[in-house]
Design a protein around this motif. Structure first.
Motif, PDB file in Angstrom:
ATOM      1  N   TYR A  14     -20.786  41.157  16.815  1.00 20.24           N
ATOM      2  CA  TYR A  14     -21.031  40.384  15.590  1.00 20.24           C
ATOM      3  C   TYR A  14     -20.153  39.140  15.525  1.00 20.24           C
ATOM      4  O   TYR A  14     -20.516  38.150  14.889  1.00 20.24           O
ATOM      5  CB  TYR A  14     -20.808  41.262  14.345  1.00 20.24           C
ATOM      6  N   ARG A  15     -19.002  39.192  16.176  1.00 16.95           N
ATOM      7  CA  ARG A  15     -18.073  38.050  16.105  1.00 16.95           C
ATOM      8  C   ARG A  15     -18.604  36.809  16.831  1.00 16.95           C
ATOM      9  O   ARG A  15     -18.102  35.710  16.614  1.00 16.95           O
ATOM     10  CB  ARG A  15     -16.712  38.450  16.678  1.00 16.95           C
ATOM     11  N   LEU A  16     -19.591  37.003  17.674  1.00 20.98           N
ATOM     12  CA  LEU A  16     -20.203  35.860  18.359  1.00 20.98           C
ATOM     13  C   LEU A  16     -20.993  34.997  17.383  1.00 20.98           C
ATOM     14  O   LEU A  16     -21.198  33.813  17.623  1.00 20.98           O
ATOM     15  CB  LEU A  16     -21.104  36.349  19.491  1.00 20.98           C
ATOM     16  N   LEU A  17     -21.454  35.593  16.280  1.00 21.25           N
ATOM     17  CA  LEU A  17     -22.273  34.887  15.291  1.00 21.25           C
ATOM     18  C   LEU A  17     -21.597  34.766  13.935  1.00 21.25           C
ATOM     19  O   LEU A  17     -22.117  34.099  13.039  1.00 21.25           O
ATOM     20  CB  LEU A  17     -23.608  35.623  15.084  1.00 21.25           C
ATOM     21  N   TRP A  40     -31.001  29.377  11.272  1.00 22.79           N
ATOM     22  CA  TRP A  40     -30.978  30.461  10.303  1.00 22.79           C
ATOM     23  C   TRP A  40     -30.905  31.799  11.014  1.00 22.79           C
ATOM     24  O   TRP A  40     -31.920  32.488  11.207  1.00 22.79           O
ATOM     25  CB  TRP A  40     -32.205  30.371   9.402  1.00 22.79           C
ATOM     26  N   GLY A  41     -29.711  32.156  11.412  1.00 23.86           N
ATOM     27  CA  GLY A  41     -29.441  33.440  12.044  1.00 23.86           C
ATOM     28  C   GLY A  41     -28.088  33.923  11.589  1.00 23.86           C
ATOM     29  O   GLY A  41     -27.220  33.108  11.253  1.00 23.86           O
ATOM     30  N   MET A  42     -27.898  35.242  11.572  1.00 22.44           N
ATOM     31  CA  MET A  42     -26.597  35.777  11.143  1.00 22.44           C
ATOM     32  C   MET A  42     -26.459  37.223  11.601  1.00 22.44           C
ATOM     33  O   MET A  42     -27.449  37.885  11.910  1.00 22.44           O
ATOM     34  CB  MET A  42     -26.454  35.706   9.611  1.00 22.44           C
ATOM     35  N   PRO A  43     -25.230  37.747  11.635  1.00 25.08           N
ATOM     36  CA  PRO A  43     -25.054  39.183  11.856  1.00 25.08           C
ATOM     37  C   PRO A  43     -25.576  39.950  10.637  1.00 25.08           C
ATOM     38  O   PRO A  43     -25.617  39.426   9.512  1.00 25.08           O
ATOM     39  CB  PRO A  43     -23.536  39.360  11.967  1.00 25.08           C
ATOM     40  N   LEU A  44     -25.962  41.191  10.889  1.00 28.44           N
ATOM     41  CA  LEU A  44     -26.502  42.035   9.813  1.00 28.44           C
ATOM     42  C   LEU A  44     -25.761  43.365   9.733  1.00 28.44           C
ATOM     43  O   LEU A  44     -25.786  44.028   8.706  1.00 28.44           O
ATOM     44  CB  LEU A  44     -27.996  42.277  10.080  1.00 28.44           C
ATOM     45  N   ASP A  45     -25.114  43.752  10.847  1.00 30.82           N
ATOM     46  CA  ASP A  45     -24.370  45.009  10.827  1.00 30.82           C
ATOM     47  C   ASP A  45     -23.365  44.996  11.978  1.00 30.82           C
ATOM     48  O   ASP A  45     -23.510  44.248  12.932  1.00 30.82           O
ATOM     49  CB  ASP A  45     -25.321  46.204  10.960  1.00 30.82           C
ATOM     50  N   PHE A  46     -22.355  45.883  11.840  1.00 31.01           N
ATOM     51  CA  PHE A  46     -21.285  45.943  12.834  1.00 31.01           C
ATOM     52  C   PHE A  46     -21.652  46.848  14.019  1.00 31.01           C
ATOM     53  O   PHE A  46     -21.646  46.422  15.149  1.00 31.01           O
ATOM     54  CB  PHE A  46     -19.997  46.484  12.182  1.00 31.01           C
ATOM     55  N   GLN A  47     -21.937  48.133  13.718  1.00 34.40           N
ATOM     56  CA  GLN A  47     -22.100  49.101  14.795  1.00 34.40           C
ATOM     57  C   GLN A  47     -23.073  50.178  14.381  1.00 34.40           C
ATOM     58  O   GLN A  47     -22.768  50.917  13.460  1.00 34.40           O
ATOM     59  CB  GLN A  47     -20.727  49.692  15.156  1.00 34.40           C
ATOM     60  N   PRO A  48     -24.268  50.302  14.981  1.00 31.69           N
ATOM     61  CA  PRO A  48     -24.706  49.400  16.054  1.00 31.69           C
ATOM     62  C   PRO A  48     -24.898  47.991  15.510  1.00 31.69           C
ATOM     63  O   PRO A  48     -25.368  47.821  14.383  1.00 31.69           O
ATOM     64  CB  PRO A  48     -26.027  50.013  16.516  1.00 31.69           C
ATOM     65  N   PRO A  49     -24.554  46.987  16.300  1.00 28.27           N
ATOM     66  CA  PRO A  49     -24.665  45.614  15.806  1.00 28.27           C
ATOM     67  C   PRO A  49     -26.124  45.224  15.600  1.00 28.27           C
ATOM     68  O   PRO A  49     -26.986  45.544  16.416  1.00 28.27           O
ATOM     69  CB  PRO A  49     -24.025  44.784  16.922  1.00 28.27           C
ATOM     70  N   ASP A 143     -40.793  35.429   7.170  1.00 27.58           N
ATOM     71  CA  ASP A 143     -40.536  34.936   8.545  1.00 27.58           C
ATOM     72  C   ASP A 143     -39.179  35.443   9.054  1.00 27.58           C
ATOM     73  O   ASP A 143     -38.528  34.799   9.873  1.00 27.58           O
ATOM     74  CB  ASP A 143     -40.566  33.398   8.615  1.00 27.58           C
ATOM     75  N   LEU A 144     -38.784  36.599   8.568  1.00 22.00           N
ATOM     76  CA  LEU A 144     -37.445  37.141   8.828  1.00 22.00           C
ATOM     77  C   LEU A 144     -37.539  38.281   9.837  1.00 22.00           C
ATOM     78  O   LEU A 144     -38.283  39.248   9.629  1.00 22.00           O
ATOM     79  CB  LEU A 144     -36.846  37.645   7.512  1.00 22.00           C
ATOM     80  N   PHE A 145     -36.763  38.153  10.922  1.00 19.14           N
ATOM     81  CA  PHE A 145     -36.786  39.149  11.989  1.00 19.14           C
ATOM     82  C   PHE A 145     -35.401  39.763  12.152  1.00 19.14           C
ATOM     83  O   PHE A 145     -34.402  39.048  12.230  1.00 19.14           O
ATOM     84  CB  PHE A 145     -37.246  38.498  13.305  1.00 19.14           C
ATOM     85  N   LEU A 146     -35.379  41.090  12.210  1.00 18.83           N
ATOM     86  CA  LEU A 146     -34.118  41.812  12.377  1.00 18.83           C
ATOM     87  C   LEU A 146     -34.114  42.446  13.766  1.00 18.83           C
ATOM     88  O   LEU A 146     -35.161  42.867  14.266  1.00 18.83           O
ATOM     89  CB  LEU A 146     -33.988  42.910  11.315  1.00 18.83           C
ATOM     90  N   GLY A 147     -32.949  42.478  14.381  1.00 19.60           N
ATOM     91  CA  GLY A 147     -32.857  43.069  15.705  1.00 19.60           C
ATOM     92  C   GLY A 147     -31.562  43.828  15.877  1.00 19.60           C
ATOM     93  O   GLY A 147     -30.569  43.547  15.208  1.00 19.60           O
ATOM     94  N   GLU A 148     -31.597  44.805  16.802  1.00 19.42           N
ATOM     95  CA  GLU A 148     -30.369  45.503  17.182  1.00 19.42           C
ATOM     96  C   GLU A 148     -29.865  44.902  18.483  1.00 19.42           C
ATOM     97  O   GLU A 148     -30.625  44.755  19.447  1.00 19.42           O
ATOM     98  CB  GLU A 148     -30.646  46.998  17.359  1.00 19.42           C
ATOM     99  N   VAL A 149     -28.596  44.549  18.498  1.00 22.29           N
ATOM    100  CA  VAL A 149     -27.993  43.973  19.706  1.00 22.29           C
ATOM    101  C   VAL A 149     -27.742  45.103  20.699  1.00 22.29           C
ATOM    102  O   VAL A 149     -27.046  46.076  20.382  1.00 22.29           O
ATOM    103  CB  VAL A 149     -26.671  43.250  19.383  1.00 22.29           C
ATOM    104  N   ILE A 150     -28.313  44.978  21.905  1.00 24.62           N
ATOM    105  CA  ILE A 150     -28.159  46.047  22.896  1.00 24.62           C
ATOM    106  C   ILE A 150     -27.328  45.603  24.111  1.00 24.62           C
ATOM    107  O   ILE A 150     -26.959  46.431  24.940  1.00 24.62           O
ATOM    108  CB  ILE A 150     -29.532  46.605  23.345  1.00 24.62           C
TER     109      ILE A 150
END
Lengths: 201, 201
Positions: A14-17, A40-49, A143-150
């Motif tokens: 998350y610290r990258l964003l 328009w992008g941002m972190p949404l959660d820590f772990q799982p990111p 137009d909002l997309f959520l993703g899990e960082v893997i």
């Protein structure tokens, strides 16, 4: 892998964003690929990111992302300001109809990710590979997309041990778009101090 | 109103957040008020302007926001780094149980908004008053809150005619949180140039 590119532990991704850089969103599906700029992008959660990013309905990247179920957030830097502006100001769909893509059109080098099919753009300072979280209402309504960082990587010259350190690397500072090709580069670091409460000694 | 504080046209309001600053979220309901720091906020739409912000379930600000249906995103600056860190690192709920709030505890001055009950923090460089968009699934599943911006103001010393201009105002630069009270200030401006396509003259 270049000596400076390092994996980032997922609990630090998350610290990258976290400081709000403009990102380049890439996606690929069945041999087609695209990349676009998104402020328009941002972190949404820590772990799982997790991350959130806004992608207009008109974009080719969005179609590839929805078809493949994955995407990459590439974090560009000052060195890439013209690339970032050009990727934000050109249509991958039009290029695909002409039998080319933005990577070939602008002569951009990529490398393969660790977990996603989408290409990662050389020269960026961080990369977050993401699995799309299916939330059709958010896609259609906002137009909002959520993703899990893997998987996540960063350029260790400017990010290591969970911190950005841009001093001495002005060309690697992240870009923060205002509007119309006008950007701000990220600046100097400072630390906040906890204030005493009024009335406390 | 201080001479430097100006209304921002709603169609330019997204530009107050487009470069990814950390924000302070304020909310008020039935005589109670709170304010907290949030690095995870972004624009969501141009016109009508919308925003997205992540608010943990444990926060008092979230309870007030859900009860009142409105909130304010205040954009703090370098001058306020200690305030920002302190507001992000203290519990309004604990303070409310002790019969005080963060504003009185830290001696913070506020002013009334144009459209929301939530207080606007003096010394910030921009303020976005927002109406909560009811999206219970996003609230519960992702701690994600969407709002429509219904009024916006900025400090005209650093934002006017839709652009930030921080030169000569280093203490008014926006803050971009990395982690643990460590921030980056926004830096210098630069413009991206459209690149020619490979093969084009």
């Amino acid at each position: 892998m270049p000596a400076f590119r390092r994996s980032v532990p997922l609990d630090k991704a998350y610290r990258l964003l976290n400081h709000g850089p403009t990102v380049l969103v890439s996606a690929a599906h069945e041999g087609q690929r695209n990349i676009m700029a998104a402020a328009w992008g941002m972190p949404l959660d820590f772990q799982p990111p997790k991350v959130a990013v806004v992608l207009d309905k008109s974009t080719w990247t969005r179609q590839l992302l929805e078809a493949s179920g994955s995407f990459v957030l590439n974090v560009p830097c000052v060195e890439q300001v013209d690339i970032t502006q050009s990727l934000g100001n050109s249509s991958g769909l039009e290029m695909s109809r002409a039998g080319r893509d933005k990577f070939s059109a602008y002569g951009l080098a990529t490398f393969a990710g660790q977990a996603c099919a989408a290409p990662l753009l050389e020269g960026c300072v961080a990369w977050l590979e993401c699995r799309l979280l299916p939330e059709p209402h958010n896609h259609q309504q906002y137009d909002l997309f959520l993703g899990e960082v893997i998987a996540a990587q960063a350029d260790s010259r400017v990010f290591s041990e969970g911190r950005w350190h841009f001093d001495g690397h002005d060309r690697l500072r992240t870009l923060h778009h205002v509007a119309g090709g006008h950007f701000l580069a990220i600046g100097d670091s400072l630390d906040g101090r906890q204030l005493p409460l009024a009335g406390d000694v």
